[in-house]
Design a protein around this motif. Structure first.
Motif, PDB file in Angstrom:
ATOM      1  N   ALA A   1     -13.606  11.608  17.879  1.00  0.00           N
ATOM      2  CA  ALA A   1     -13.400  12.345  19.132  1.00  0.00           C
ATOM      3  C   ALA A   1     -12.172  11.821  19.862  1.00  0.00           C
ATOM      4  CB  ALA A   1     -14.638  12.234  20.021  1.00  0.00           C
ATOM      5  N   PHE A   2     -12.006  10.501  19.893  1.00  0.00           N
ATOM      6  CA  PHE A   2     -10.860   9.899  20.569  1.00  0.00           C
ATOM      7  C   PHE A   2      -9.559  10.310  19.888  1.00  0.00           C
ATOM      8  CE2 PHE A   2      -7.730   6.582  21.240  1.00  0.00           C
ATOM      9  CZ  PHE A   2      -7.766   6.431  22.624  1.00  0.00           C
ATOM     10  N   ILE A   3      -9.497  10.178  18.574  1.00  0.00           N
ATOM     11  CA  ILE A   3      -8.277  10.496  17.827  1.00  0.00           C
ATOM     12  C   ILE A   3      -7.925  11.979  17.953  1.00  0.00           C
ATOM     13  CG2 ILE A   3      -7.334  10.666  15.479  1.00  0.00           C
ATOM     14  CD1 ILE A   3      -8.815   7.981  14.913  1.00  0.00           C
ATOM     15  N   GLU A   4      -8.951  12.831  17.984  1.00  0.00           N
ATOM     16  CA  GLU A   4      -8.718  14.273  18.103  1.00  0.00           C
ATOM     17  C   GLU A   4      -8.445  14.709  19.543  1.00  0.00           C
ATOM     18  OE1 GLU A   4     -12.106  16.107  16.235  1.00  0.00           O
ATOM     19  OE2 GLU A   4     -11.371  15.620  14.218  1.00  0.00           O
ATOM     20  N   GLY A   5      -8.496  13.771  20.467  1.00  0.00           N
ATOM     21  CA  GLY A   5      -8.204  14.094  21.861  1.00  0.00           C
ATOM     22  C   GLY A   5      -9.337  14.761  22.610  1.00  0.00           C
ATOM     23  N   ARG A   6     -10.546  14.645  22.086  1.00  0.00           N
ATOM     24  CA  ARG A   6     -11.703  15.235  22.772  1.00  0.00           C
ATOM     25  C   ARG A   6     -12.222  14.240  23.813  1.00  0.00           C
ATOM     26  NH1 ARG A   6     -15.806  16.081  18.859  1.00  0.00           N
ATOM     27  NH2 ARG A   6     -14.612  14.961  17.286  1.00  0.00           N
ATOM     28  N   VAL A   7     -11.375  13.964  24.784  1.00  0.00           N
ATOM     29  CA  VAL A   7     -11.695  13.020  25.854  1.00  0.00           C
ATOM     30  C   VAL A   7     -11.451  13.696  27.196  1.00  0.00           C
ATOM     31  CG1 VAL A   7     -11.104  11.009  24.439  1.00  0.00           C
ATOM     32  CG2 VAL A   7      -9.378  12.014  25.910  1.00  0.00           C
ATOM     33  N   ASP A   8     -12.151  13.207  28.202  1.00  0.00           N
ATOM     34  CA  ASP A   8     -11.952  13.668  29.569  1.00  0.00           C
ATOM     35  C   ASP A   8     -11.328  12.540  30.364  1.00  0.00           C
ATOM     36  OD1 ASP A   8     -13.308  16.335  29.706  1.00  0.00           O
ATOM     37  OD2 ASP A   8     -15.047  15.150  29.078  1.00  0.00           O
ATOM     38  N   ASP A   9     -10.495  12.884  31.320  1.00  0.00           N
ATOM     39  CA  ASP A   9      -9.966  11.897  32.253  1.00  0.00           C
ATOM     40  C   ASP A   9     -10.995  11.690  33.350  1.00  0.00           C
ATOM     41  OD1 ASP A   9      -7.525  11.518  30.963  1.00  0.00           O
ATOM     42  OD2 ASP A   9      -6.625  13.225  31.985  1.00  0.00           O
ATOM     43  N   LEU A  10     -11.165  10.449  33.737  1.00  0.00           N
ATOM     44  CA  LEU A  10     -12.087  10.117  34.815  1.00  0.00           C
ATOM     45  C   LEU A  10     -11.316   9.842  36.090  1.00  0.00           C
ATOM     46  CD1 LEU A  10     -14.630   7.603  33.238  1.00  0.00           C
ATOM     47  CD2 LEU A  10     -14.979  10.007  33.771  1.00  0.00           C
ATOM     48  N   HIS A  11     -11.854  10.325  37.169  1.00  0.00           N
ATOM     49  CA  HIS A  11     -11.322   9.972  38.480  1.00  0.00           C
ATOM     50  C   HIS A  11     -12.171   8.822  39.007  1.00  0.00           C
ATOM     51  CE1 HIS A  11      -9.756  10.334  42.512  1.00  0.00           C
ATOM     52  NE2 HIS A  11     -10.989  10.401  42.959  1.00  0.00           N
ATOM     53  N   LEU A  12     -11.540   7.686  39.289  1.00  0.00           N
ATOM     54  CA  LEU A  12     -12.250   6.557  39.877  1.00  0.00           C
ATOM     55  C   LEU A  12     -12.464   6.844  41.358  1.00  0.00           C
ATOM     56  CD1 LEU A  12     -10.447   3.504  38.246  1.00  0.00           C
ATOM     57  CD2 LEU A  12     -12.670   4.457  37.670  1.00  0.00           C
ATOM     58  N   ALA A  13     -13.718   6.848  41.780  1.00  0.00           N
ATOM     59  CA  ALA A  13     -14.040   7.175  43.161  1.00  0.00           C
ATOM     60  C   ALA A  13     -13.459   6.151  44.123  1.00  0.00           C
ATOM     61  CB  ALA A  13     -15.553   7.255  43.332  1.00  0.00           C
ATOM     62  N   ASP A  14     -12.953   6.661  45.235  1.00  0.00           N
ATOM     63  CA  ASP A  14     -12.542   5.780  46.316  1.00  0.00           C
ATOM     64  C   ASP A  14     -13.463   6.059  47.509  1.00  0.00           C
ATOM     65  OD1 ASP A  14     -11.591   8.132  47.549  1.00  0.00           O
ATOM     66  OD2 ASP A  14      -9.534   7.766  46.898  1.00  0.00           O
ATOM     67  N   ALA A  15     -13.207   5.406  48.620  1.00  0.00           N
ATOM     68  CA  ALA A  15     -14.092   5.532  49.784  1.00  0.00           C
ATOM     69  C   ALA A  15     -14.218   6.985  50.245  1.00  0.00           C
ATOM     70  CB  ALA A  15     -13.588   4.650  50.920  1.00  0.00           C
ATOM     71  N   SER A  16     -13.141   7.755  50.165  1.00  0.00           N
ATOM     72  CA  SER A  16     -13.225   9.152  50.614  1.00  0.00           C
ATOM     73  C   SER A  16     -14.117   9.984  49.684  1.00  0.00           C
ATOM     74  CB  SER A  16     -11.835   9.768  50.730  1.00  0.00           C
ATOM     75  OG  SER A  16     -11.220   9.886  49.458  1.00  0.00           O
ATOM     76  N   ASP A  17     -14.136   9.655  48.401  1.00  0.00           N
ATOM     77  CA  ASP A  17     -15.022  10.354  47.461  1.00  0.00           C
ATOM     78  C   ASP A  17     -16.479   9.978  47.704  1.00  0.00           C
ATOM     79  OD1 ASP A  17     -12.974  11.627  45.813  1.00  0.00           O
ATOM     80  OD2 ASP A  17     -12.572   9.624  45.011  1.00  0.00           O
TER      81      ASP A  17
ATOM     82  N   GLY B   1      -9.662   5.331  31.492  1.00  0.00           N
ATOM     83  CA  GLY B   1      -9.597   6.724  31.905  1.00  0.00           C
ATOM     84  C   GLY B   1     -10.014   7.689  30.818  1.00  0.00           C
ATOM     85  N   SER B   2     -10.181   7.202  29.589  1.00  0.00           N
ATOM     86  CA  SER B   2     -10.594   8.071  28.488  1.00  0.00           C
ATOM     87  C   SER B   2     -12.111   8.025  28.356  1.00  0.00           C
ATOM     88  CB  SER B   2      -9.953   7.619  27.179  1.00  0.00           C
ATOM     89  OG  SER B   2      -8.558   7.793  27.245  1.00  0.00           O
ATOM     90  N   PHE B   3     -12.739   9.149  28.650  1.00  0.00           N
ATOM     91  CA  PHE B   3     -14.192   9.262  28.630  1.00  0.00           C
ATOM     92  C   PHE B   3     -14.584  10.282  27.581  1.00  0.00           C
ATOM     93  CE2 PHE B   3     -18.174  11.182  30.202  1.00  0.00           C
ATOM     94  CZ  PHE B   3     -18.952  10.042  30.363  1.00  0.00           C
ATOM     95  N   ILE B   4     -15.487   9.894  26.702  1.00  0.00           N
ATOM     96  CA  ILE B   4     -15.965  10.775  25.640  1.00  0.00           C
ATOM     97  C   ILE B   4     -17.401  11.150  25.965  1.00  0.00           C
ATOM     98  CG2 ILE B   4     -16.435  10.999  23.168  1.00  0.00           C
ATOM     99  CD1 ILE B   4     -14.301   8.725  22.792  1.00  0.00           C
ATOM    100  N   ARG B   5     -17.650  12.429  26.117  1.00  0.00           N
ATOM    101  CA  ARG B   5     -19.013  12.883  26.416  1.00  0.00           C
ATOM    102  C   ARG B   5     -19.916  12.646  25.197  1.00  0.00           C
ATOM    103  NH1 ARG B   5     -18.871  17.578  30.658  1.00  0.00           N
ATOM    104  NH2 ARG B   5     -16.751  17.301  31.479  1.00  0.00           N
ATOM    105  N   HIS B   6     -21.077  12.074  25.456  1.00  0.00           N
ATOM    106  CA  HIS B   6     -22.028  11.809  24.383  1.00  0.00           C
ATOM    107  C   HIS B   6     -22.579  13.130  23.840  1.00  0.00           C
ATOM    108  CE1 HIS B   6     -25.002   9.741  22.013  1.00  0.00           C
ATOM    109  NE2 HIS B   6     -25.928  10.536  22.512  1.00  0.00           N
ATOM    110  N   GLN B   7     -22.696  13.206  22.528  1.00  0.00           N
ATOM    111  CA  GLN B   7     -23.270  14.372  21.860  1.00  0.00           C
ATOM    112  C   GLN B   7     -24.579  13.939  21.200  1.00  0.00           C
ATOM    113  OE1 GLN B   7     -21.680  17.370  22.256  1.00  0.00           O
ATOM    114  NE2 GLN B   7     -20.294  16.139  23.513  1.00  0.00           N
ATOM    115  N   PRO B   8     -25.717  14.515  21.580  1.00  0.00           N
ATOM    116  CA  PRO B   8     -27.009  14.074  21.043  1.00  0.00           C
ATOM    117  C   PRO B   8     -27.088  14.074  19.517  1.00  0.00           C
ATOM    118  CG  PRO B   8     -27.340  15.577  22.868  1.00  0.00           C
ATOM    119  CD  PRO B   8     -25.861  15.577  22.562  1.00  0.00           C
TER     120      PRO B   8
END
Length: 134
Positions: free
Chosen positions: A13-29, A94-101
């Motif tokens: 999944a990582f090599i194929e680019g099936r990753v999501d970018d994560l936004h790190l929460a700050d105080a406003s989030d 920042g690279s997040f891979i969604r788990h697939q059951p």
């Protein structure tokens, strides 16, 4: 951290680019929400209880293409992934891979906290043992 069969799916999944970018929460989030460090799964459950319409997304944070850390994030009001658990910026790729059951017969909660692809073990053995590894 252990070699684990699920790491093959994660690496692909990582090599194929099936990753999501994560936004790190700050105080406003966070808007007053106080997450606990190293408690991402509990933080996500608490967040979704307080924010109807938000969802928990289970998955893996990638450290390169061979080391993966189990992690839970949430969706914000726009459906974007939001990492609400405090993390050191240097520890966050920042690279997040969604788990697939279908990747494992075990439930996500029963999988190891960190897994590595077997290529890491082989590379370490080659480095330690040199020519005698063959």
């Amino acid at each position: 951290m252990i070699p684990h069969p699920i790491a093959e799916n994660l690496r692909t999944a990582f090599i194929e680019g099936r990753v999501d970018d994560l936004h790190l929460a700050d105080a406003s989030d966070l808007g007053g929400f106080v997450p606990e460090k190293a408690q991402c799964h509990d933080n996500a459950r608490r967040w979704t209880a307080l924010h109807p319409g938000s969802m928990i997304i289970e998955g893996w944070v990638a450290s390169g293409d061979s080391i993966f850390e189990k992690h839970s994030v949430v969706t914000n009001e726009n459906g974007e992934l939001l990492c609400i658990t405090p993390r050191e910026p240097s520890a966050h790729s920042g690279s997040f891979i969604r788990h697939q059951p279908e990747w494992s017969p075990l439930p996500f909660a029963d999988l190891p906290a960190q897994v590595m692809h077997p290529s890491i073990v082989e590379a370490a053995a080659r480095a330690m043992l040199g020519p005698s590894f063959e």
